[in-house]
Design a protein around this motif. Structure first.
Motif, PDB file in Angstrom:
ATOM      1  N   ALA A 137      -0.158  15.867  -9.307  1.00 10.32           N
ATOM      2  CA  ALA A 137      -1.333  15.271  -8.632  1.00 10.32           C
ATOM      3  C   ALA A 137      -1.274  15.738  -7.381  1.00 10.32           C
ATOM      4  O   ALA A 137      -0.798  15.312  -6.240  1.00 10.32           O
ATOM      5  N   PRO A 138      -1.628  17.194  -7.076  1.00 11.66           N
ATOM      6  CA  PRO A 138      -1.811  17.865  -5.948  1.00 11.66           C
ATOM      7  C   PRO A 138      -2.588  17.150  -4.742  1.00 11.66           C
ATOM      8  O   PRO A 138      -2.121  17.453  -3.616  1.00 11.66           O
ATOM      9  N   HIS A 139      -3.266  16.377  -5.032  1.00  9.48           N
ATOM     10  CA  HIS A 139      -4.189  15.785  -3.998  1.00  9.48           C
ATOM     11  C   HIS A 139      -3.704  14.394  -3.748  1.00  9.48           C
ATOM     12  O   HIS A 139      -4.228  13.651  -2.612  1.00  9.48           O
ATOM     13  N   GLY A 140      -2.517  13.744  -4.353  1.00 10.90           N
ATOM     14  CA  GLY A 140      -1.912  12.412  -3.971  1.00 10.90           C
ATOM     15  C   GLY A 140      -2.437  11.415  -4.739  1.00 10.90           C
ATOM     16  O   GLY A 140      -3.552  11.549  -5.216  1.00 10.90           O
ATOM     17  N   ILE A 141      -1.775  10.408  -4.779  1.00  9.96           N
ATOM     18  CA  ILE A 141      -1.873   9.200  -5.555  1.00  9.96           C
ATOM     19  C   ILE A 141      -2.028   7.852  -4.665  1.00  9.96           C
ATOM     20  O   ILE A 141      -0.840   7.826  -3.832  1.00  9.96           O
ATOM     21  N   TYR A 142      -2.740   7.125  -4.356  1.00  6.98           N
ATOM     22  CA  TYR A 142      -2.891   5.917  -3.734  1.00  6.98           C
ATOM     23  C   TYR A 142      -2.748   4.703  -4.377  1.00  6.98           C
ATOM     24  O   TYR A 142      -3.273   4.587  -5.378  1.00  6.98           O
ATOM     25  N   LEU A 150      -2.806   9.493 -14.163  1.00  6.87           N
ATOM     26  CA  LEU A 150      -2.603   8.325 -13.394  1.00  6.87           C
ATOM     27  C   LEU A 150      -1.640   7.756 -14.387  1.00  6.87           C
ATOM     28  O   LEU A 150      -0.470   6.924 -13.886  1.00  6.87           O
ATOM     29  N   SER A 151      -1.937   7.654 -15.698  1.00  4.47           N
ATOM     30  CA  SER A 151      -1.077   6.699 -16.619  1.00  4.47           C
ATOM     31  C   SER A 151       0.584   7.370 -16.645  1.00  4.47           C
ATOM     32  O   SER A 151       1.433   6.576 -16.657  1.00  4.47           O
ATOM     33  N   CYS A 194       0.804  -1.270   0.024  1.00  3.09           N
ATOM     34  CA  CYS A 194      -0.085  -0.013  -0.157  1.00  3.09           C
ATOM     35  C   CYS A 194       0.901   1.213   0.002  1.00  3.09           C
ATOM     36  O   CYS A 194       1.981   1.545   0.697  1.00  3.09           O
ATOM     37  N   PHE A 195       0.502   2.366  -0.820  1.00  2.73           N
ATOM     38  CA  PHE A 195       1.288   3.453  -0.650  1.00  2.73           C
ATOM     39  C   PHE A 195       0.503   4.574  -1.195  1.00  2.73           C
ATOM     40  O   PHE A 195      -0.491   4.623  -1.479  1.00  2.73           O
ATOM     41  N   MET A 196       0.991   5.880  -0.631  1.00  2.00           N
ATOM     42  CA  MET A 196       0.329   7.093  -1.008  1.00  2.00           C
ATOM     43  C   MET A 196       1.678   7.854  -1.297  1.00  2.00           C
ATOM     44  O   MET A 196       2.654   8.239  -0.579  1.00  2.00           O
ATOM     45  N   ALA A 197       1.520   8.500  -2.455  1.00  4.20           N
ATOM     46  CA  ALA A 197       2.331   9.452  -3.011  1.00  4.20           C
ATOM     47  C   ALA A 197       1.947  10.771  -3.082  1.00  4.20           C
ATOM     48  O   ALA A 197       0.978  11.203  -3.528  1.00  4.20           O
ATOM     49  N   HIS A 247      -6.574  10.597  -5.530  1.00  4.08           N
ATOM     50  CA  HIS A 247      -7.252  10.855  -4.195  1.00  4.08           C
ATOM     51  C   HIS A 247      -8.195  12.123  -4.407  1.00  4.08           C
ATOM     52  O   HIS A 247      -8.006  13.346  -3.748  1.00  4.08           O
ATOM     53  N   HIS A 248      -8.899  12.138  -5.645  1.00  8.04           N
ATOM     54  CA  HIS A 248      -9.797  13.359  -6.034  1.00  8.04           C
ATOM     55  C   HIS A 248     -10.743  13.142  -6.959  1.00  8.04           C
ATOM     56  O   HIS A 248     -10.384  11.863  -7.626  1.00  8.04           O
TER      57      HIS A 248
END
Length: 373
Positions: free
Chosen positions: A235-240, A281-282, A226-229, A256-257
């Motif tokens: 990606a100002p809201h983050g990617i998980y 995301l790509s 599991c990760f949160m970038a 995350h938006h």
């Protein structure tokens, strides 16, 4: 259970000690805690269970202790204890956890070959981080609620709430009364509370839930933590991301938006770009997870209900103190549901809450109380 209070010739009206509106994870835990305290409780859900219309479906959610906000960091150990209690009661596995460390880019790539961090980047490895088995957890808490005598009525949309010392809730199928009411209706919260003169700053968002296939089956690309970038400029809201669970060989990676939506029309294709964050995301997949195909293999939808500050609403109605509202979980509430449910229960019973409630007060938003419709 409940007590039928209907007079001859009148529609049946069943009385309870408490009513909870919304059988997602937050409402289900609130009902469970009320039943633990031997309160005869009714849990109402507008859709037939199980369903995928709200925010609590799917097989997996991230859990973690690492939080930038101190109030959530303080709540997480309590939440883990309550998850463990439910797991012990249910007798089934509800979550799995990973050890704390700060890993540089080289060490991270060695430990998780599927990840390719950029030079100079670091990762905080949270030993309490892991996967909550979401569908299983929701069923477990609802089953535990029923075993304690609770009543679940699904497929009953709330049509009317009449406040008072004893509150009357009218649904499409019946009338119910109780001296206390908890509203945990997710993206439908404002529709439920508007007739009570309340307009909360809640924004439902349609989230693209994306699953990405390994380029070479069995190559290990799907074996990721599991990760949160965070801190990515695009990606100002983050990617998980989460490892493959829902679909074999498909890793769950999401932004995350999302896009503002009417929850009644979540699955209607919006005009223009229907999935505005796929390109973002790509780009992330190509850079950080090169073992995955850069286009999603499966695309699903979920709902967030966001507040302006990202903090929950857990409070009494400003005018009706026996109506408690839990809302605005902003895409990070599932892991905290056991303690959120307990706090909603404590508020409804007039008990001293287990945690400071100031960050969750309705009063932090001005102008929310309006004339009832």
């Amino acid at each position: 259970m409940g007590t039928d209070m209907a007079a001859p010739g009148q529609p049946g009206c069943t009385s309870y000690d408490a009513i909870v509106i919304g059988a997602g994870i937050q409402g289900s835990f609130a009902a469970y805690h009320l039943a633990q305290r031997r309160r005869d409780t009714l849990l109402l859900e507008q859709f037939f269970l199980p369903h995928s219309r709200g925010s609590s479906h799917g097989q997996s959610r991230i859990t973690r202790s690492a939080y930038p906000e101190e109030h959530y960091a303080h709540m997480m150990p309590h939440s883990f204890r309550l998850w463990q209690q439910l797991e012990d009661e249910a007798g089934i596995l509800l979550y799995s956890l990973g050890p704390d460390a700060v890993l540089d880019a080289v060490t991270l790539a060695q430990r998780f070959p599927g990840l390719r961090p950029c030079p100079g980047e670091v990762a905080l490895w949270d030993s309490s981080g892991g996967v909550l088995l979401a569908d299983r957890a929701l069923r477990a808490v609802q089953d535990a609620f029923r075993r304690r005598g609770g009543t679940v009525r699904d497929g009953e949309k709330v049509l009317r709430i009449d406040p008072g010392a004893v509150i009357t809730v009218t649904t499409a199928a019946g009338l119910y009364r109780a001296p206390r009411l908890i509203i945990a209706a997710g993206a439908w919260t404002n529709a439920v509370v508007a007739p009570l003169g309340l307009r909360l700053p809640l924004q439902p968002l349609r989230i693209d839930v994306c699953y990405w296939r390994e380029k070479e089956p069995g190559s290990g690309g799907a074996v990721t933590p599991c990760f949160m970038a965070m801190g990515l400029p695009y990606a100002p809201h983050g990617i998980y991301g989460l490892p493959a669970l829902e679909y074999p060989g498909l890793v769950k990676v999401c932004y995350h938006h999302g896009s503002p939506t009417d929850p009644e029309e979540r699955d209607r294709t919006p005009p223009g770009s229907p999935h505005p964050h796929i390109a973002l995301l790509s780009n992330f997949i190509s850079s950080y997870l090169p073992g995955l195909e850069p286009q999603p293999a499966v695309l699903e939808s979920c709902l967030y209900t966001n507040t302006p500050d990202g903090d929950f609403i857990l409070d009494q109605h400003p005018k009706y103190s026996n109506i408690i509202i839990g809302a605005g979980f902003s895409g990070h509430g599932f892991k905290l549901a056991p303690v959120v449910g307990q706090l909603l229960c404590q508020l409804s019973l007039g008990e001293e809450p287990s945690h400071c409630m100031a960050p969750f007060a309705i009063s932090r938003f001005p102008g929310v109380l309006r004339a009832a419709l």
